[in-house]
Design a protein around this motif. Structure first.
Motif, PDB file in Angstrom:
ATOM      1  N   ALA A  68      37.233  35.255  48.374  1.00  0.00           N
ATOM      2  CA  ALA A  68      36.181  36.035  47.726  1.00  0.00           C
ATOM      3  C   ALA A  68      34.886  35.898  48.522  1.00  0.00           C
ATOM      4  O   ALA A  68      34.113  36.842  48.644  1.00  0.00           O
ATOM      5  CB  ALA A  68      35.979  35.554  46.289  1.00  0.00           C
ATOM      6  N   VAL A 120      40.447  37.271  46.549  1.00  0.00           N
ATOM      7  CA  VAL A 120      40.544  38.680  46.174  1.00  0.00           C
ATOM      8  C   VAL A 120      41.942  39.147  46.551  1.00  0.00           C
ATOM      9  O   VAL A 120      42.381  38.937  47.683  1.00  0.00           O
ATOM     10  CB  VAL A 120      39.516  39.530  46.953  1.00  0.00           C
ATOM     11  N   ARG A 165      38.774  32.183  43.573  1.00  0.00           N
ATOM     12  CA  ARG A 165      38.292  32.124  44.952  1.00  0.00           C
ATOM     13  C   ARG A 165      38.903  33.181  45.858  1.00  0.00           C
ATOM     14  O   ARG A 165      38.555  33.254  47.027  1.00  0.00           O
ATOM     15  CB  ARG A 165      38.611  30.744  45.528  1.00  0.00           C
ATOM     16  N   ARG A 200      45.578  36.003  41.711  1.00  0.00           N
ATOM     17  CA  ARG A 200      44.597  36.653  40.853  1.00  0.00           C
ATOM     18  C   ARG A 200      43.955  35.653  39.896  1.00  0.00           C
ATOM     19  O   ARG A 200      42.777  35.742  39.562  1.00  0.00           O
ATOM     20  CB  ARG A 200      45.220  37.811  40.093  1.00  0.00           C
TER      21      ARG A 200
END
Ligand SMILES: Cc1ncc(COP(=O)(O)O)c(C=O)c1O
Ligand SMILES: Cc1ncc(COP(=O)(O)O)c(C=O)c1O
Lengths: 493, 493
Positions: free
Chosen positions: A429, A414, A412, A408
């Motif tokens: 991401a 998710v 870069r 998190r």
């Protein structure tokens, strides 16, 4: 004279020449000792030669090395025990994906405890077979004790007096047995035993998040394919289940919920599911192959609330229980429901033997000859105790929490969601499914890391299934760094 | 902060404190060494304490000793690895029915080879799982090599180029798979894949001498109960089979023949059975769980003539192959017939991974997680070679011939028939079934011998299943003497 007669008959001298052949008997342990040392040395060498979580070079390279060492598989004249062990154990160790390496974290594939692996040797050397008492006098009693104890743990104090469990080869066989028991229960209820009419009567209802073995079991058993309830959030939701059950109203149903999904480690909301199932007169099976061992932890077992209301529970100690495969269980709140597995074979459980006090064991499995996989479990539980198991479970789950925080923290990636057990799911991401798949394969090919993949919410994700209780913060950082590096290459950055 | 967070987070110090916990990794072998020595010592002590083929006192006494040592199964605080191994391995060894003792000869329950038991440790310690390449890179290749090699041995040079085999938990699972493949083959042929209509279409036809697992498999798979052909002489006779097949004319049929019956070690006349099956368009499965390993012997493999014409063969190395359980196989002449076992699970065998060269392993079993039971087989075949396996098979069969001669020489016994493999079946010339059953139980109760029982030709018999290749003439004499003594007590003589 027998057609089999050897020239000169059986000779005691031949037996003397073969002392050391067998693992059992009074002489077996002495024969085992040097061979075990050969194995341990080959394991040591293989791990060094591998030098990472898996061998380098991908499938063709690994297969080539194996073929070079392992052939011919069946030579005319044998190589002898030591040479064969050294060569084959060495090449298999060198070519292993070793779950004891923190960078091997793709699957529900755990690093086994040394104590459990050692106990397993006794099963191999003594070779008790659990299909009749006279093949396993003591091992069968150990199995009975462990099964009742684990079933009591699963179902809790309130419901546990008649609880029992069967040992299986894993979650797959446990799920099969759960479906079979439901099939037979409804067959009895609706059309009497023996007739064929009821076989297709039971309808399996599961979430889209259920393990594929549920589908395969229905096929095996000749049942209709399961009715799949959409699970867009990764769990089976009671409201959606209710819609599905209303749709099959009248048909006897078995609801399968999952406590620890394969893809994300998500736990279905069991209390709500249980309430809906009861309302519709359906049986409830909970596949807790992954999440089940949370019951060892006072802190975490609350996450499985509702488990105690199930009609059957898949519980597995070769995932979050650090056993060598196989160590599966199907637990039931009342041993009486296992009655459909009863089976008579005169040479194993004749009535007069049972009446004379020889225990009938054949109902404990659909297998006949059966290895005492339970022995290593018994030794592990005794060695670690409930608190020791809890500590390993808690530490493993904590590692997932820390990895999720790391991910998190990186812009870069998710994160799919907060880990509920020990699985961390994430994706870039920016980047498509092909990038995710490619990064995973690149890491495999190079022998750098074994990461998993999960299809969730219409996309492909990396899956890190943490099962190594000795994972360190630096290992977690290494996972993230390897993925980042491979991703940069993949995108040409 | 994760809900799972440990107080103070993951600490490297906790890992250091737990060095020696895991069997794998670079440090695993060093952790295993002392624990293996604890196991070997406990096996040694247990064998001495037992002092015979099985523990004294019967089921209640044995269970009591186990409970005294094994409880509590799940203590709050663990006893530690060494103490747990010592106690539990000790009590299981002391309470074993040890097939390495020549007086333990009831069942198809073999004394395992030391080399095989030692190899099994590597499977436990490395814990490869054969459901995907990235859990078992080298082990999966070893499995593929051994399976093809054994299948070629079973089907012979003429028919073997595409032969393959699946590893199973034993003859039971192999028979299940054979019935499943037949079910699916006929389903495809008669009603297209996927539909439910064909499931009950295949009719299993077997002799009264077939193993009970054939019946259980039909039940599991939702098929009609097998049509049982009377086998008054202990074998399935082609003429009787023909009558049965004529009776089900039109229905797709699977004939199950047995090469080595459980009760008497009889081999069905395979060439005649094959001819009849072909004439009626039926598939032929041969359950050679017991007799299969005769193929290792040039002298004896002729007894299995006709085996090479089967559509599938159950072959088992934990009976006449001296492997620790499990070591079952289902061999087929053409790997293509295994296609119905194909199964897709995205996380294990996604199409893009398979296209990229990662082998799909999921079709090799109905299990998911799967232990490499094949490793010990590979090591054994390499260590002994074909000639070494042949020598053990021949010696074991010769022992049966000698025991049969001893029994025939005693006027007090009736021999059921000349042994065809390694089973000797006899009964008192004077005395009823209760005497036979009582003598067997008396020998068990006293820990003197483990003999089997067989119901044949309307009577109960003693069954001595010889599987110990180190049995000596004096052991055979001891079996006869023990039976005589127990019989005298039984008749009050
Ligand atoms: C949720 C779930 N159920 C069942 C299984 C099957 O268990 P096994 O592989 O031990 O047969 C798995 C395997 O990963 C699983 O994740
Ligand atoms: C002829 C035959 N087939 C099949 C089996 C089942 O084999 P397993 O016990 O290995 O499952 C047996 C077991 O004794 C057998 O004798």
């Amino acid at each position: 004279m027998s057609v089999f007669a050897l020239d000169g008959g059986l000779r005691a001298a031949d037996c003397d020449a073969d002392a050391g052949l067998l693992a059992g008997g009074a002489a077996g342990p002495a024969a085992l000792r040097p061979l075990l040392e050969t194995v341990v040395a080959a394991l040591e060498r293989g791990a060094v030669e591998r030098g990472g979580p898996l061998p380098r070079g991908g499938p063709e390279a690994v297969a080539g090395r194996v073929r070079a060492v392992a052939g011919p598989v069946l030579p005319e004249v044998g190589a002898g025990a030591a040479a064969a062990l050294d060569a084959l154990v060495g090449v298999v160790a060198q070519g292993a994906a070793d779950p004891a390496d923190p960078l091997c974290a793709a699957h529900l594939h755990c690093p086994p405890l040394a104590v459990a692996a050692a106990a397993d040797v006794a099963a191999s050397a003594l070779n008790p077979s659990l299909d009749s008492w006279d093949q396993a006098p003591a091992a069968s009693e150990v199995e009975a004790l462990v099964c009742r104890s684990l079933a009591r743990l699963v179902f809790g104090a309130g419901r546990a007096s008649d609880a029992d469990a069967l040992v299986t080869t894993g979650g797959t066989e446990a799920n099969q047995l759960a479906l079979l028991l439901a099939r037979e229960r409804f067959r009895e209820r609706f059309s009497g035993r023996g007739g064929a009419g009821g076989v297709r009567g039971v309808r399996v209802v599961c979430g889209a998040n259920a393990h594929h073995s549920v589908h395969r079991a229905a096929w095996l058993l000749g049942l209709e394919p399961p009715l799949v309830v959409p699970a867009p959030r990764g769990v089976l939701e009671p409201a959606a289940l209710e819609v599905a059950l209303r749709g099959v109203a009248g048909a006897p149903a078995l609801v399968v919920a999952t406590a620890g999904t394969t893809d994300a480690g998500a736990i279905d909301p069991l209390p709500g599911i249980g309430a809906v199932a009861r309302r519709y007169g359906a049986l409830l099976h909970v596949d807790a192959a992954y999440g089940g061992p949370l019951v060892f932890s006072e802190r975490l077992r609350g996450r499985l609330a509702g488990l105690e209301c199930a009609d059957s529970v898949t519980f597995d100690l070769h995932k979050l229980g650090w056993q060598p495969v196989a160590a599966g269980f199907l637990a039931v709140p009342d041993a009486g429901v296992l009655r459909p597995l009863g089976h008579c074979a005169d040479y194993l459980n004749a009535d007069d033997d049972t009446e004379a006090g020889l225990p009938d064991l054949l109902w404990r499995s659909l297998r006949t000859t059966r290895r005492p996989d339970v022995l290593k479990v018994a030794v592990t539980l005794r060695a670690l105790g409930r608190s020791g198991m809890a500590r390993l479970v808690e530490r493993t789950c904590a590692a997932a929490g820390e990895l999720a925080e790391l991910v998190r923290g990186e812009g870069r990636f998710v994160l799919y969601g907060e880990p509920e057990i020990s699985t961390v799911v994430f994706r870039p991401a920016v980047g498509d499914d092909a990038l995710v798949a490619g990064v995973r394969r690149r890491l495999l090919e190079r022998g750098q890391a074994v990461l998993g993949r999960a299809s969730l919410a219409g996309r492909l994700w990396w899956k890190v299934t943490l099962l190594n209780p000795l994972v360190r913060p630096s290992d977690l950082a290494a996972v993230v760094k390897l993925v980042e590096e491979a991703m940069e290459e993949g995108t040409g950055a």
